[in-house]
Design a protein around this motif. Structure first.
Motif, PDB file in Angstrom:
ATOM      1  N   PRO A  41       0.900  -1.072  -0.136  1.00  0.00           N
ATOM      2  CA  PRO A  41       0.032   0.117  -0.201  1.00  0.00           C
ATOM      3  C   PRO A  41       0.914   1.205   0.069  1.00  0.00           C
ATOM      4  CG  PRO A  41       0.089  -0.762   2.209  1.00  0.00           C
ATOM      5  CD  PRO A  41       0.700  -1.885   1.237  1.00  0.00           C
ATOM      6  N   GLY A  42       0.421   2.227  -0.436  1.00  0.00           N
ATOM      7  CA  GLY A  42       1.156   3.620  -0.560  1.00  0.00           C
ATOM      8  C   GLY A  42       1.208   4.234  -1.977  1.00  0.00           C
ATOM      9  N   GLY A  43       2.250   5.184  -2.043  1.00  0.00           N
ATOM     10  CA  GLY A  43       2.149   5.598  -3.413  1.00  0.00           C
ATOM     11  C   GLY A  43       1.383   6.979  -3.428  1.00  0.00           C
ATOM     12  N   THR A  44       0.534   7.412  -2.624  1.00  0.00           N
ATOM     13  CA  THR A  44      -0.122   8.688  -2.572  1.00  0.00           C
ATOM     14  C   THR A  44      -0.079   9.079  -1.271  1.00  0.00           C
ATOM     15  OG1 THR A  44      -2.165   7.852  -1.998  1.00  0.00           O
ATOM     16  CG2 THR A  44      -1.557   7.923  -4.544  1.00  0.00           C
ATOM     17  N   GLU A  45      -0.061  10.347  -0.874  1.00  0.00           N
ATOM     18  CA  GLU A  45      -0.302  11.011   0.596  1.00  0.00           C
ATOM     19  C   GLU A  45      -1.198  10.176   1.489  1.00  0.00           C
ATOM     20  OE1 GLU A  45      -0.886  15.254   3.244  1.00  0.00           O
ATOM     21  OE2 GLU A  45      -0.849  15.326   0.585  1.00  0.00           O
ATOM     22  N   ILE A  46      -2.251  10.027   0.946  1.00  0.00           N
ATOM     23  CA  ILE A  46      -3.338   9.226   1.776  1.00  0.00           C
ATOM     24  C   ILE A  46      -2.939   7.615   2.020  1.00  0.00           C
ATOM     25  CG2 ILE A  46      -5.979   8.463   1.225  1.00  0.00           C
ATOM     26  CD1 ILE A  46      -6.559  10.896   0.248  1.00  0.00           C
ATOM     27  N   GLY A  47      -2.546   7.139   0.631  1.00  0.00           N
ATOM     28  CA  GLY A  47      -2.022   5.790   0.478  1.00  0.00           C
ATOM     29  C   GLY A  47      -0.944   5.509   1.793  1.00  0.00           C
ATOM     30  N   GLU A  48       0.040   6.397   1.816  1.00  0.00           N
ATOM     31  CA  GLU A  48       1.029   6.120   2.873  1.00  0.00           C
ATOM     32  C   GLU A  48       0.524   6.334   4.182  1.00  0.00           C
ATOM     33  OE1 GLU A  48       4.394   5.541   2.112  1.00  0.00           O
ATOM     34  OE2 GLU A  48       3.753   5.411   0.149  1.00  0.00           O
ATOM     35  N   LYS A  49      -0.341   7.206   4.391  1.00  0.00           N
ATOM     36  CA  LYS A  49      -1.022   6.952   5.937  1.00  0.00           C
ATOM     37  C   LYS A  49      -1.767   5.828   6.263  1.00  0.00           C
ATOM     38  CE  LYS A  49      -1.505  11.879   6.113  1.00  0.00           C
ATOM     39  NZ  LYS A  49      -2.696  13.097   6.209  1.00  0.00           N
ATOM     40  N   ILE A  50      -2.230   5.270   4.975  1.00  0.00           N
ATOM     41  CA  ILE A  50      -2.913   3.873   5.173  1.00  0.00           C
ATOM     42  C   ILE A  50      -1.992   3.066   5.539  1.00  0.00           C
ATOM     43  CG2 ILE A  50      -4.557   2.109   4.057  1.00  0.00           C
ATOM     44  CD1 ILE A  50      -6.025   4.341   2.494  1.00  0.00           C
ATOM     45  N   ARG A  51      -0.973   2.920   4.654  1.00  0.00           N
ATOM     46  CA  ARG A  51       0.160   2.126   4.783  1.00  0.00           C
ATOM     47  C   ARG A  51       0.865   1.916   6.298  1.00  0.00           C
ATOM     48  NH1 ARG A  51       3.884  -0.187   1.330  1.00  0.00           N
ATOM     49  NH2 ARG A  51       6.095  -0.979   2.308  1.00  0.00           N
ATOM     50  N   ASN A  52       1.011   3.245   6.909  1.00  0.00           N
ATOM     51  CA  ASN A  52       1.500   3.194   8.502  1.00  0.00           C
ATOM     52  C   ASN A  52       0.367   2.252   9.246  1.00  0.00           C
ATOM     53  OD1 ASN A  52       3.497   4.368   7.329  1.00  0.00           O
ATOM     54  ND2 ASN A  52       2.775   6.399   7.989  1.00  0.00           N
TER      55      ASN A  52
END
Length: 210
Positions: A41-52
């Motif tokens: 997961p990640g690749g975008t600002e929102i996605g990186e928060k989800i990744r965490n």
């Protein structure tokens, strides 16, 4: 090439994806091909928060449905915000994991209904399907050796039976989708693997340009 290509890399943690993606990028740059690299997961600002949220080992109490939906949410944001525009600009889009990981981890290993996951994957990926998927295959013993000194995230900490199911899930997906999956023995020398990946890609790209 007539259009951009979506190339995904899949496999167990420790399978060598990161190394082979970098070698693939080196080859693309040598061939003067435009590309974009993303991770899931990640690749975008929102996605990186989800990744965490997803990978934080403190979130051990996360339910499997929450996990599935968070992965899918991150993917949807990535596909619409980043991948679709890159493909429209005729770029080679490389993704370190894509929805096949969701099918393997949340479907085959977690036991969530595969038909439901298939429908959700299509929605989350904005109906994108990888053009080429490289599966770097290693067995569980090899995985254990490679991750022996690594600090493991929440998913990596799952029991061995879980990861055995993940591996079998990937192999089943490859068997069911031979038109886009290339299975490569991940225990081969890195240089051998990278040459195979590049040759497969060139062959595929040449066929697409006809």
């Amino acid at each position: 090439m007539k259009k951009g290509l979506l190339v995904t890399f899949e496999g167990l943690d420790g399978s060598g994806k990161t190394t082979q993606i970098q070698k693939f990028i080196d080859n693309l740059e040598s061939a003067d091909m435009d590309y974009e690299l993303f991770r899931e997961p990640g690749g975008t600002e929102i996605g990186e928060k989800i990744r965490n949220l997803l990978l934080d080992s403190k979130n051990y109490h996360m339910t499997i449905v929450t996990e599935l939906l968070l992965y899918s949410a991150s993917r949807n944001q990535l596909c619409i915000e980043k991948i679709q525009p890159a493909l429209k600009n005729d770029k080679v889009v490389i993704c370190d994991r894509f929805y096949d990981s969701t099918t393997a981890y949340q479907g085959f290993a977690r036991g969530i209904d595969l038909d439901f996951i298939k429908s959700l994957n299509a929605l989350a990926a904005d109906n994108l399907v990888p053009d080429l998927t490289f599966l770097l295959d290693i067995d569980i013993d090899e995985r254990q050796k490679r991750l022996n000194h690594k600090i493991l995230d929440r998913l990596e900490q799952e029991h061995l039976d879980f990861h055995k199911k993940v591996r079998q899930g990937f192999l089943t997906l490859a068997q069911n989708n031979p038109e886009r999956f290339i299975v490569i023995d991940g225990t081969q020398p890195q240089s051998v693997i990278s040459v195979k990946i590049w040759n497969w890609f060139l062959k595929f790209a040449k066929e697409q340009s006809k």
